[in-house]
Scaffold this active site. Structure first.
Site, PDB file in Angstrom:
ATOM      1  N   GLY A 155       0.826  -1.199   0.000  1.00  0.00           N
ATOM      2  CA  GLY A 155       0.000   0.000   0.000  1.00  0.00           C
ATOM      3  C   GLY A 155       0.858   1.247   0.000  1.00  0.00           C
ATOM      4  N   CYS A 156       0.291   2.349   0.425  1.00  0.00           N
ATOM      5  CA  CYS A 156       1.026   3.615   0.506  1.00  0.00           C
ATOM      6  C   CYS A 156       2.269   3.412   1.355  1.00  0.00           C
ATOM      7  CB  CYS A 156       0.138   4.689   1.112  1.00  0.00           C
ATOM      8  SG  CYS A 156       0.966   6.270   1.326  1.00  0.00           S
TER       9      CYS A 156
END
Length: 147
Positions: A9-10
């Site tokens: 993810g981020c």
């Protein structure tokens, strides 16, 4: 020292979490797995580069093993969501383990299989060879200046 490159993810949240783990000596955010050896945040967000946001970890295998890092990787994010984590959507937010050699691939596959059995076959994490890694230089510097 050894390295691990992980997409979960981020990259900001995982970078902070990994940086607090004993044995991890350095963290860096970047992009990996795309078509080109260099890219930018804007290009990655276009969805055309095929890069994932990643955290590159340098670690001391005498203190923490690659296997332990991969187990932590699976705990820090939801490996059953395709191309998203929390509020972030797009291929750059995919779950992916980028291996630097066959030993890492063997370890990652073993843990993947264990976790996938526990999660009824729902894991969508990819296991790939590391390619076209580049540091997220421009955004990393801005982030450090803000914090």
């Amino acid at each position: 020292m050894e390295i691990a490159v992980l997409g979960l993810g981020c990259f900001w949240g995982p970078e902070i979490k990994f940086s607090k783990i004993n044995g991890i000596t350095k963290t860096e955010v970047g992009y990996c797995g795309g078509k080109n050896p260099e890219t930018s945040y804007k290009e990655v967000c276009s969805g055309n580069t095929n890069h994932a946001e990643v955290v590159k970890l340098e670690f001391d295998p005498k203190i923490i093993t690659y296997e332990e890092i991969i187990r932590i990787f699976f705990k820090l994010h939801d490996p059953t969501t395709l191309n998203s984590q929390g509020p972030d959507f797009g291929t750059q937010y995919r779950s992916e383990i980028f291996c630097v050699d066959e030993n890492q691939k063997k370890i990652a596959t073993k843990i993947y299989d264990e976790m996938n059995a526990l999660l009824s076959g729902k894991i969508v994490t990819k296991i790939s060879d590391i390619h076209n890694y580049c540091k997220a230089e421009e955004y990393h510097q801005k982030y450090l200046e803000k914090n």
